[in-house]
Design an enzyme around this catalytic site. Sequence first.
Site, PDB file in Angstrom:
ATOM      1  N   THR B  40     -80.783 -12.013  59.899  1.00  0.00           N
ATOM      2  CA  THR B  40     -81.667 -11.913  58.741  1.00  0.00           C
ATOM      3  C   THR B  40     -82.667 -10.767  58.877  1.00  0.00           C
ATOM      4  OG1 THR B  40     -81.460 -14.283  58.475  1.00  0.00           O
ATOM      5  CG2 THR B  40     -83.299 -13.245  57.348  1.00  0.00           C
ATOM      6  N   HIS B  49     -96.485  -8.719  54.579  1.00  0.00           N
ATOM      7  CA  HIS B  49     -97.232  -9.343  53.487  1.00  0.00           C
ATOM      8  C   HIS B  49     -98.727  -9.243  53.726  1.00  0.00           C
ATOM      9  CE1 HIS B  49     -93.957 -10.780  51.072  1.00  0.00           C
ATOM     10  NE2 HIS B  49     -93.331 -11.209  52.153  1.00  0.00           N
ATOM     11  N   VAL B 172     -73.983 -17.828  72.150  1.00  0.00           N
ATOM     12  CA  VAL B 172     -74.137 -19.044  72.965  1.00  0.00           C
ATOM     13  C   VAL B 172     -73.262 -20.131  72.374  1.00  0.00           C
ATOM     14  CG1 VAL B 172     -75.758 -20.842  73.668  1.00  0.00           C
ATOM     15  CG2 VAL B 172     -76.461 -18.423  73.665  1.00  0.00           C
ATOM     16  N   ILE B 334     -87.767 -19.873  60.313  1.00  0.00           N
ATOM     17  CA  ILE B 334     -88.643 -18.718  60.107  1.00  0.00           C
ATOM     18  C   ILE B 334     -88.201 -17.967  58.855  1.00  0.00           C
ATOM     19  CG2 ILE B 334     -89.739 -16.722  61.187  1.00  0.00           C
ATOM     20  CD1 ILE B 334     -90.185 -19.277  62.765  1.00  0.00           C
ATOM     21  N   SER B 336     -89.425 -16.350  54.974  1.00  0.00           N
ATOM     22  CA  SER B 336     -90.506 -15.439  54.613  1.00  0.00           C
ATOM     23  C   SER B 336     -91.831 -16.202  54.703  1.00  0.00           C
ATOM     24  CB  SER B 336     -90.286 -14.914  53.192  1.00  0.00           C
ATOM     25  OG  SER B 336     -91.228 -13.937  52.910  1.00  0.00           O
ATOM     26  N   CYS B 434     -74.614   9.133  49.340  1.00  0.00           N
ATOM     27  CA  CYS B 434     -73.150   9.206  49.449  1.00  0.00           C
ATOM     28  C   CYS B 434     -72.610   8.095  50.347  1.00  0.00           C
ATOM     29  CB  CYS B 434     -72.675  10.589  49.870  1.00  0.00           C
ATOM     30  SG  CYS B 434     -72.419  10.832  51.629  1.00  0.00           S
TER      31      CYS B 434
HETATM   32  C1  LIG Z   1     -83.790 -11.514  51.223  1.00  0.00           C
HETATM   33  C2  LIG Z   1     -84.889 -11.743  52.204  1.00  0.00           C
HETATM   34  C3  LIG Z   1     -86.090 -11.046  52.069  1.00  0.00           C
HETATM   35  C4  LIG Z   1     -87.132 -11.259  52.967  1.00  0.00           C
HETATM   36  N1  LIG Z   1     -88.251 -10.507  52.850  1.00  0.00           N
HETATM   37  C5  LIG Z   1     -89.246 -10.641  53.759  1.00  0.00           C
HETATM   38  C6  LIG Z   1     -90.403  -9.822  53.699  1.00  0.00           C
HETATM   39  O1  LIG Z   1     -90.476  -8.921  52.865  1.00  0.00           O
HETATM   40  N2  LIG Z   1     -91.413 -10.029  54.576  1.00  0.00           N
HETATM   41  C7  LIG Z   1     -91.345 -11.006  55.526  1.00  0.00           C
HETATM   42  O2  LIG Z   1     -92.290 -11.140  56.268  1.00  0.00           O
HETATM   43  N3  LIG Z   1     -90.244 -11.781  55.642  1.00  0.00           N
HETATM   44  C8  LIG Z   1     -89.201 -11.617  54.792  1.00  0.00           C
HETATM   45  N4  LIG Z   1     -88.067 -12.384  54.909  1.00  0.00           N
HETATM   46  C9  LIG Z   1     -87.961 -13.309  56.010  1.00  0.00           C
HETATM   47  C10 LIG Z   1     -87.610 -12.611  57.330  1.00  0.00           C
HETATM   48  O3  LIG Z   1     -86.522 -11.749  57.147  1.00  0.00           O
HETATM   49  C11 LIG Z   1     -87.287 -13.636  58.382  1.00  0.00           C
HETATM   50  O4  LIG Z   1     -88.327 -14.547  58.440  1.00  0.00           O
HETATM   51  C12 LIG Z   1     -87.091 -13.044  59.764  1.00  0.00           C
HETATM   52  O5  LIG Z   1     -86.188 -11.969  59.746  1.00  0.00           O
HETATM   53  C13 LIG Z   1     -86.600 -14.122  60.704  1.00  0.00           C
HETATM   54  O6  LIG Z   1     -86.355 -13.567  61.960  1.00  0.00           O
HETATM   55  P1  LIG Z   1     -85.621 -14.433  63.055  1.00  0.00           P
HETATM   56  O7  LIG Z   1     -85.680 -13.627  64.310  1.00  0.00           O
HETATM   57  O8  LIG Z   1     -86.178 -15.786  63.083  1.00  0.00           O
HETATM   58  O9  LIG Z   1     -84.158 -14.618  62.513  1.00  0.00           O
HETATM   59  P2  LIG Z   1     -82.851 -13.693  62.585  1.00  0.00           P
HETATM   60  O10 LIG Z   1     -83.154 -12.293  62.307  1.00  0.00           O
HETATM   61  O11 LIG Z   1     -81.812 -14.338  61.756  1.00  0.00           O
HETATM   62  O12 LIG Z   1     -82.436 -13.766  64.098  1.00  0.00           O
HETATM   63  C14 LIG Z   1     -81.701 -14.815  64.639  1.00  0.00           C
HETATM   64  C15 LIG Z   1     -80.684 -14.219  65.558  1.00  0.00           C
HETATM   65  O13 LIG Z   1     -80.044 -15.246  66.293  1.00  0.00           O
HETATM   66  C16 LIG Z   1     -78.709 -14.881  66.507  1.00  0.00           C
HETATM   67  N5  LIG Z   1     -77.926 -16.076  66.833  1.00  0.00           N
HETATM   68  C17 LIG Z   1     -77.576 -17.083  66.015  1.00  0.00           C
HETATM   69  N6  LIG Z   1     -76.831 -17.975  66.675  1.00  0.00           N
HETATM   70  C18 LIG Z   1     -76.685 -17.525  67.941  1.00  0.00           C
HETATM   71  C19 LIG Z   1     -75.997 -18.000  69.095  1.00  0.00           C
HETATM   72  N7  LIG Z   1     -75.308 -19.136  69.074  1.00  0.00           N
HETATM   73  N8  LIG Z   1     -76.050 -17.258  70.235  1.00  0.00           N
HETATM   74  C20 LIG Z   1     -76.742 -16.082  70.271  1.00  0.00           C
HETATM   75  N9  LIG Z   1     -77.410 -15.599  69.202  1.00  0.00           N
HETATM   76  C21 LIG Z   1     -77.381 -16.311  68.052  1.00  0.00           C
HETATM   77  C22 LIG Z   1     -78.340 -14.261  65.177  1.00  0.00           C
HETATM   78  O14 LIG Z   1     -77.209 -13.422  65.288  1.00  0.00           O
HETATM   79  C23 LIG Z   1     -79.596 -13.502  64.809  1.00  0.00           C
HETATM   80  O15 LIG Z   1     -79.557 -12.144  65.222  1.00  0.00           O
HETATM   81  C24 LIG Z   1     -87.007 -12.203  54.010  1.00  0.00           C
HETATM   82  C25 LIG Z   1     -85.801 -12.896  54.147  1.00  0.00           C
HETATM   83  C26 LIG Z   1     -84.734 -12.664  53.268  1.00  0.00           C
HETATM   84  C27 LIG Z   1     -83.461 -13.377  53.460  1.00  0.00           C
END
Ligand SMILES: Cc1cc2nc3c(=O)[nH]c(=O)nc-3n(C[C@H](O)[C@H](O)[C@H](O)COP(=O)(O)OP(=O)(O)OC[C@H]3O[C@@H](n4cnc5c(N)ncnc54)[C@H](O)[C@@H]3O)c2cc1C
Lengths: 419, 481
Positions: B40, B49, B172, B334, B336, B434
């Site tokens: 994500t 924000h 994992v 986690i 937005s 492109c």
């Molecule tokens: C369309 C959209 C717009 C958004 N806009 C904003 C914004 O403008 N501002 C803001 O603050 N937030 C925004 N968010 C929210 C923000 O993107 C997320 O809160 C943030 O990226 C979450 O990060 P994370 O590390 O928790 O998750 P992720 O980035 O999903 O990381 C989780 C990781 O775990 C890995 N994983 C999963 N399972 C396993 C496994 N079994 N073994 C090993 N690895 C694994 C995945 O591959 C992934 O890389 C937005 C979300 C979306 C969908």
Amino acid sequence: MNNPLKKQYDVVIVGGGPAGLAAALGARKSGAENILIIEREVEAGGILNQCIHSGFGLHYFKEELTGPEYAERFVAHALSENITMLTDSYVIDISPALQVAVLSGRHGYLNVQARAVVLAMGCRERTRGAIRTPGFRPAGVMTAGLAQKMVNMKGVLPGRKIAILGSGDIGLIMARRLALEGCEVVSVYEIFPYSNGLTRNVVQCLDDFDIPLQLSATVAFIHGRDRVNRLTIAPVDAQRLPDLNKSWDVDCDTLLFSIGLIPENELSTKLRLHMDPATGGPQVNSTLETSLPGVFACGNVLHVHDIVDFVSEESLRAGQFAADLALGRRRPGDNIALQKGANIASCVPHSLSPDREQVIYLRVKQPMKNCILSIGDRYQKKFRMLIPAEMIRLTLAPEVLDRYFGDNLKIEVRPQEVE
Amino acid sequence: MYDVIIIGGGVVGCALARELSRYNLHLALLEKEVEVGFGTSKTNSGIIHAGHHSSAGTLKGKFEWAGNQMWDDLAKDLKFGFRRIGELLIARQTEDLQYLQDLKKQGESRGVTGLELWDPKRLQKEEPNLSHTILQALHAPTAGVINPYEACFGLIECACQNGVELFCAHPVQSIKAVESGFLIHTQQQDFQSRIVLNVAGVYADRVAAMVGADNFKISPRKGEEYMLDRRLQGIVTHLIFPTPTATSKGVLIIPTVDGPIMVGPTAEDVDDREDFTTSFSGAAKVFASVQEYCPAISDRDTITEFAGLRAVADSNDFVIEGSSVRGFYNIAGIQSPGLTAAPAIATYVTEMLRADGIALTEKERWKADIDGPPRFSQMTPTERKAAILEDPAYGRIVCRCESVTEAEVLYAIQHGARTLDGVKFRVRAGMGRCQGGFCTTRIMDLLVQHLDVPLTTISKRGQGSEVCIPRRDQILAEDEV
Ligand SMILES: Cc1cc2nc3c(=O)[nH]c(=O)nc-3n(C[C@H](O)[C@H](O)[C@H](O)COP(=O)(O)OP(=O)(O)OC[C@H]3O[C@@H](n4cnc5c(N)ncnc54)[C@H](O)[C@@H]3O)c2cc1C
Ligand SMILES: Cc1cc2nc3c(=O)[nH]c(=O)nc-3n(C[C@H](O)[C@H](O)[C@H](O)COP(=O)(O)OP(=O)(O)OC[C@H]3O[C@@H](n4cnc5c(N)ncnc54)[C@H](O)[C@@H]3O)c2cc1C
């Protein structure tokens, strides 16, 4: 690099494809001394270098050549005319005072001063994003031209089971190329009710290989997270909107897009040239000069051509006019605006002058049978069939505009009156 | 035996890795994709924000403002672009005016600075291309934009430089609680760790379930975004937010940190955790909404689109806590403003570990910053000349749309890029109008040269997404050998 670089040139040509090469020869013919072609690839020749099929040069050389052969003739001619070619060098900026800024692998960052500039940057392909095809974003989705480069220049295939969206010429040629490579080409899909490629290509590339062409259909969904594995195809209605209720699925591992070309006008927009939304290129007068005096344009950067022969012919003229200007030979300006009328999609140039023979290139909006093309009350020509995919070329003798006192002329295509 | 293993290399996992790398701990991060940030954290709006959006009393509210204030230092240390361009939340109906008042109050009580209500006159002066029927706007100057993937790459590079071990393409598959901690099984190898931090995004409940610590459920909520041609750059200069309705947060206009405008996202609950698909209906929704307040934007200007999945926990708030299994922590749900909050979450979790009795002694030498990728497109002519003199690879443009040079692509490869997307998201090659038509084969050539692998192994984003296959005569030739 065949000659040492100078600080100043009569004519600097941006792009060493067929357009740039012909423009250089035209400039030489008109007497320009110092001519520089700047080409970002290591070799001149432009897009022709990846078009290893034959079918080039029928008009210009009266024989059938492959793309690289056609390019090679021009390159050899340009070298024999001692035209300076700076390859592996990228024009990043042109100033309104015609300072050309170049980034060169060998020479670093340099500036050259031009008396006249010819824009000959060619075009790029429209991509999936431009039509917002829904679905995943997997590997196996690419433009037909990129696939052509992979097959013809890198010796690899984009996939095994190929679908093609869009019946542009590159798509048609790639259908045949990939069939010859042993791939299965499942179908070509075209959103319009008619093909957007040359008729000869539909026959020689699809019909001869039993590759189906589905008209009025589009890709409505791309399946497969990492690699394409399936497409949803939907028929479209008169507004070209897909009817998902009548859709069907097709298995394949590759989807090529051949949905049109866009003139490569980053430099032109930076220069704030007046652009023509219909062609995607700059507006030009009958000497192929843009809205900025001293800057000329020709080839696919001006408007997308179907065949390279027309590119060469147009560019020779652009080069001659550029040299005339560089050498201070003044010509009377244009005084007649050329206006688009019924069933005209695009038309180049945008104005005319009674001073010289005019060459006019145009495309129609809709296919039309038995029609008459007219330019005001000055010119008429009958056609059995006109289609958007085939560019029409007309020459107007200077006499045609003799004693014409209006400010503009309308160009149009109308059905022939039935007697 | 590791002290701490982080599962998931999104922005939160990467921020945690960097934060924990300050201490004398044996650390590893396991990520299932070929690169960090490919979940994500790559597919979002990239907005830091302003700090006033999330409700008081939630973890989202707690970390939005705290996180916001940490990005200036991060951007400086990790050399990624960050611009505080400010946000305008617009009111189009009289009912909306109260919402603007309330939000202003909520922000101020939290300490968010500079909040100001703008009347139509001021708004038209600053944003002449917005619809003239807007009644009022709440200006929040603290809002900013980044490229979220650049933040991930910067965070992890800094973490690795400080000793964190990174294992990409290591999904994992199971976790066993053992006496000394945990035995973590991936396809390639097993790992042992005293502590596990589960930061697995939309898969966090699945990973938690591997040890029975899944007292929450994650459901994916999809958001589609549409990137517009550079031609529209500057049509608005602030982030534009409509007043949210009961059902939707609304479609935003986002001037991205590199300039081009992006519009989105949609919000749609989906079942599939791999549903990164865009749709006709999503596009229709996005452009219909945006045209209500910025009529000059049209769907014809799209150059590319993508979709991301928000990880929404059943509590609808962040889940950041130890679990019933000692030593196993969930950092989940986690959604937005998770990107904004990530650095604040990282410090909070660190303190949580300390409070649980984990010894955290600071390293004598910890390096906060990295050199960061060179950016030819942002150099002055004099800087360009100097760069080319030092390294002729700066004189060779690889990606014409974004003016990316060979030197930058090589930098990306030297810093871990193994795929086309890895290069693209590190140095922008292939990101312009492109969409790689021109540079794809050049980047492939550079990957082949510098990784010394066959062309046919180069992929878009890891195994299964190879870009080309051998010709038939080559296959036959190999068969004969
Ligand atoms: C369309 C959209 C717009 C958004 N806009 C904003 C914004 O403008 N501002 C803001 O603050 N937030 C925004 N968010 C929210 C923000 O993107 C997320 O809160 C943030 O990226 C979450 O990060 P994370 O590390 O928790 O998750 P992720 O980035 O999903 O990381 C989780 C990781 O775990 C890995 N994983 C999963 N399972 C396993 C496994 N079994 N073994 C090993 N690895 C694994 C995945 O591959 C992934 O890389 C937005 C979300 C979306 C969908
Ligand atoms: C895939 C394909 C198949 C075709 N098949 C046929 C056919 O069968 N028969 C036929 O007659 N015609 C065919 N054509 C058409 C014909 O090839 C083109 O019309 C012709 O190549 C256009 O010439 P050009 O010089 O305008 O553009 P190009 O050939 O594209 O040349 C432009 C040149 O400019 C250079 N350039 C661009 N920007 C810069 C810059 N900033 N600095 C330096 N250099 C720059 C480029 O590298 C390129 O070499 C085909 C075209 C394509 C794309």
